[in-house]
Design a protein around this motif. Structure first.
Motif, PDB file in Angstrom:
ATOM      1  N   ALA A  53       0.768  -1.274  -0.042  1.00  0.00           N
ATOM      2  CA  ALA A  53       0.011  -0.203  -0.137  1.00  0.00           C
ATOM      3  C   ALA A  53       0.818   1.171  -0.095  1.00  0.00           C
ATOM      4  N   GLY A  54       0.313   2.162  -0.956  1.00  0.00           N
ATOM      5  CA  GLY A  54       1.263   3.475  -0.939  1.00  0.00           C
ATOM      6  C   GLY A  54       0.753   4.415   0.297  1.00  0.00           C
ATOM      7  N   THR A  55       1.271   5.683   0.372  1.00  0.00           N
ATOM      8  CA  THR A  55       0.823   6.660   1.244  1.00  0.00           C
ATOM      9  C   THR A  55       0.259   7.890   0.537  1.00  0.00           C
ATOM     10  N   LYS A  56      -0.068   8.823   1.153  1.00  0.00           N
ATOM     11  CA  LYS A  56      -0.578  10.198   0.710  1.00  0.00           C
ATOM     12  C   LYS A  56       0.576  10.715   0.039  1.00  0.00           C
ATOM     13  N   HIS A  57       0.224  11.427  -1.096  1.00  0.00           N
ATOM     14  CA  HIS A  57       1.259  12.568  -1.722  1.00  0.00           C
ATOM     15  C   HIS A  57       2.169  13.286  -0.743  1.00  0.00           C
ATOM     16  N   GLY A  58       3.338  13.280  -0.242  1.00  0.00           N
ATOM     17  CA  GLY A  58       4.261  13.963   0.695  1.00  0.00           C
ATOM     18  C   GLY A  58       3.990  13.551   2.129  1.00  0.00           C
ATOM     19  N   GLN A  59       3.038  12.588   2.337  1.00  0.00           N
ATOM     20  CA  GLN A  59       2.723  12.262   3.894  1.00  0.00           C
ATOM     21  C   GLN A  59       3.124  10.865   4.012  1.00  0.00           C
ATOM     22  N   SER A  60       4.592  10.424   4.182  1.00  0.00           N
ATOM     23  CA  SER A  60       4.759   8.983   4.277  1.00  0.00           C
ATOM     24  C   SER A  60       4.300   8.334   5.335  1.00  0.00           C
ATOM     25  N   GLY A 106       0.637   5.129  -7.098  1.00  0.00           N
ATOM     26  CA  GLY A 106       1.460   5.798  -7.841  1.00  0.00           C
ATOM     27  C   GLY A 106       2.677   6.297  -6.991  1.00  0.00           C
ATOM     28  N   PRO A 107       4.028   6.560  -7.846  1.00  0.00           N
ATOM     29  CA  PRO A 107       5.179   6.956  -7.271  1.00  0.00           C
ATOM     30  C   PRO A 107       5.311   8.372  -7.106  1.00  0.00           C
ATOM     31  N   VAL A 108       4.558   9.199  -7.573  1.00  0.00           N
ATOM     32  CA  VAL A 108       4.690  10.672  -7.451  1.00  0.00           C
ATOM     33  C   VAL A 108       4.731  11.067  -6.084  1.00  0.00           C
ATOM     34  N   GLY A 109       5.531  12.036  -5.702  1.00  0.00           N
ATOM     35  CA  GLY A 109       5.687  12.378  -4.390  1.00  0.00           C
ATOM     36  C   GLY A 109       6.059  11.458  -3.344  1.00  0.00           C
ATOM     37  N   GLY A 110       6.770  10.219  -3.837  1.00  0.00           N
ATOM     38  CA  GLY A 110       7.139   9.283  -2.938  1.00  0.00           C
ATOM     39  C   GLY A 110       5.912   8.677  -2.049  1.00  0.00           C
ATOM     40  N   ALA A 111       4.978   8.853  -2.893  1.00  0.00           N
ATOM     41  CA  ALA A 111       3.582   7.908  -2.376  1.00  0.00           C
ATOM     42  C   ALA A 111       3.852   6.506  -2.259  1.00  0.00           C
ATOM     43  N   ASN A 112       4.255   5.716  -3.329  1.00  0.00           N
ATOM     44  CA  ASN A 112       4.621   4.448  -3.330  1.00  0.00           C
ATOM     45  C   ASN A 112       5.896   3.977  -4.277  1.00  0.00           C
ATOM     46  N   PRO A 113       7.282   4.147  -3.691  1.00  0.00           N
ATOM     47  CA  PRO A 113       8.468   4.174  -4.166  1.00  0.00           C
ATOM     48  C   PRO A 113       8.502   2.822  -4.986  1.00  0.00           C
ATOM     49  N   ARG A 114       7.916   1.757  -4.433  1.00  0.00           N
ATOM     50  CA  ARG A 114       8.075   0.390  -5.021  1.00  0.00           C
ATOM     51  C   ARG A 114       7.329   0.348  -6.339  1.00  0.00           C
ATOM     52  N   THR A 115       6.127   1.269  -6.608  1.00  0.00           N
ATOM     53  CA  THR A 115       5.893   1.487  -8.060  1.00  0.00           C
ATOM     54  C   THR A 115       6.464   1.992  -8.950  1.00  0.00           C
ATOM     55  N   GLY A 116       7.239   2.987  -8.435  1.00  0.00           N
ATOM     56  CA  GLY A 116       8.233   3.499  -9.282  1.00  0.00           C
ATOM     57  C   GLY A 116       9.270   2.574  -9.974  1.00  0.00           C
ATOM     58  N   GLY A 117       9.739   1.845  -8.890  1.00  0.00           N
ATOM     59  CA  GLY A 117      10.601   0.749  -9.229  1.00  0.00           C
ATOM     60  C   GLY A 117      10.145  -0.432 -10.339  1.00  0.00           C
ATOM     61  N   HIS A 118       8.977  -0.827 -10.068  1.00  0.00           N
ATOM     62  CA  HIS A 118       8.165  -1.543 -11.003  1.00  0.00           C
ATOM     63  C   HIS A 118       8.085  -0.912 -12.402  1.00  0.00           C
ATOM     64  N   LEU A 119       7.733   0.254 -12.405  1.00  0.00           N
ATOM     65  CA  LEU A 119       7.755   0.905 -13.857  1.00  0.00           C
ATOM     66  C   LEU A 119       9.198   0.803 -14.418  1.00  0.00           C
ATOM     67  N   THR A 120       9.986   1.189 -13.778  1.00  0.00           N
ATOM     68  CA  THR A 120      11.515   1.405 -14.271  1.00  0.00           C
ATOM     69  C   THR A 120      11.997   0.127 -14.763  1.00  0.00           C
ATOM     70  N   ALA A 121      11.933  -0.929 -13.935  1.00  0.00           N
ATOM     71  CA  ALA A 121      12.393  -2.273 -14.141  1.00  0.00           C
ATOM     72  C   ALA A 121      11.485  -2.980 -15.354  1.00  0.00           C
ATOM     73  N   CYS A 122      10.250  -3.008 -15.237  1.00  0.00           N
ATOM     74  CA  CYS A 122       9.293  -3.890 -15.670  1.00  0.00           C
ATOM     75  C   CYS A 122       8.343  -3.306 -16.989  1.00  0.00           C
ATOM     76  N   LEU A 123       8.216  -1.962 -16.757  1.00  0.00           N
ATOM     77  CA  LEU A 123       7.274  -1.483 -17.750  1.00  0.00           C
ATOM     78  C   LEU A 123       8.014  -0.287 -18.466  1.00  0.00           C
ATOM     79  N   PRO A 124       8.933  -0.409 -19.093  1.00  0.00           N
ATOM     80  CA  PRO A 124      10.008   0.635 -19.715  1.00  0.00           C
ATOM     81  C   PRO A 124       9.009   1.804 -20.796  1.00  0.00           C
ATOM     82  N   GLY A 125       7.858   1.082 -21.043  1.00  0.00           N
ATOM     83  CA  GLY A 125       7.218   2.103 -22.073  1.00  0.00           C
ATOM     84  C   GLY A 125       5.961   2.965 -21.272  1.00  0.00           C
ATOM     85  N   VAL A 126       6.145   2.871 -20.079  1.00  0.00           N
ATOM     86  CA  VAL A 126       5.217   3.865 -19.050  1.00  0.00           C
ATOM     87  C   VAL A 126       5.775   4.857 -18.303  1.00  0.00           C
ATOM     88  N   THR A 127       5.559   5.771 -18.550  1.00  0.00           N
ATOM     89  CA  THR A 127       6.215   7.044 -17.643  1.00  0.00           C
ATOM     90  C   THR A 127       5.040   8.012 -16.876  1.00  0.00           C
TER      91      THR A 127
END
Length: 238
Positions: A53-60, A106-127
């Motif tokens: 589970a992610g967190t609120k944007h900017g509220q870890s 989503g990864p924006v604002g550090g809400a879910n950094p694991r999502t950002g990692g998954h996008l970079t590693a496994c979905l290179p066509g999505v930003t």
């Protein structure tokens, strides 16, 4: 007299056999339906799963109420499949191993950094574009198309299923432009998974774009499958 009793007995036996066969057929139908649902979501009845589970944007330290509802809805789904569930934060590191992972937020604002990692590693066509005061703030970019974030009116979520090379079980990623989009995507797929399953090329790996509209009136309920973007999402950038 004996022939009458015999006929009644045969009739009762035939009815009982018919009822038994009907019950077995219905049980088999429900079992097949259960396994089809499990296959779409990347698990098997009884197999362990992990919810990230992610967190609120900017509220870890705070999980958004709608993200929590999305996680609860996934928990109910997995409960229907008899899958034991554990919950982790977006700070989770390492492989999901033999557990199907459901990563929400989503990864924006550090809400879910694991999502950002998954996008970079496994979905290179999505930003996802950064949060800013620009018109394309938090837009989802896939296949050369931009899907803009119109907060509180029309939003999008990416739902992807894939298996990292290090894992034996897949990841199901729910990456919305807001917590409303996250909840909408989970609610839509739980309701429409059978129809969506018939439309995708492969149940092993897919990437879908879900659109939720008229949020100011219908909240997360008016959501549809906008596009299957699997080909673009998993293609490496040239």
């Amino acid at each position: 007299m004996l022939s009458v009793i015999g006929n009644v007995a045969v009739g009762l036996l035939t009815s009982l056999i018919g009822l038994g066969l009907g019950a077995l057929w219905e049980r088999g139908r429900q079992t097949r339906k259960l396994y089809r649902k499990a296959a779409f979501f990347g698990t098997r009845p009884g197999d362990p799963c992990v919810l990230v589970a992610g967190t609120k944007h900017g509220q870890s330290e705070t999980v958004h109420q709608r993200d929590l509802r999305a996680v609860v809805e996934l928990s109910v789904l997995l409960g229907e499949l008899g899958c034991p569930v554990s919950v982790e934060s977006g700070e989770l590191r390492g492989t999901n191993g033999d557990r199907t992972e459901f990563c929400v937020g989503g990864p924006v604002g550090g809400a879910n950094p694991r999502t950002g990692g998954h996008l970079t590693a496994c979905l290179p066509g999505v930003t996802i574009t950064p949060f800013s005061d620009r018109p394309d703030s938090m837009a989802i970019v896939v296949g050369g198309e931009r899907y803009y974030f119109d907060r509180g009116h029309q939003e999008y979520a990416v739902v992807a299923k894939f298996r990292p090379p290090e894992s034996s079980r897949p990841v199901v990623l729910v990456c919305g432009q807001s917590s409303v989009a996250n909840q909408a995507a989970v609610h839509f797929l739980r309701r429409e998974y059978a129809e969506v399953a018939r439309s995708v090329a492969s149940l092993d790996q897919y990437c879908l774009l879900i659109k939720v509209s008229h949020i100011e009136v219908y909240a997360f309920h008016r959501s549809v499958l906008e596009r299957d973007v699997s080909a673009e999402a998993f293609a490496a950038a040239e």
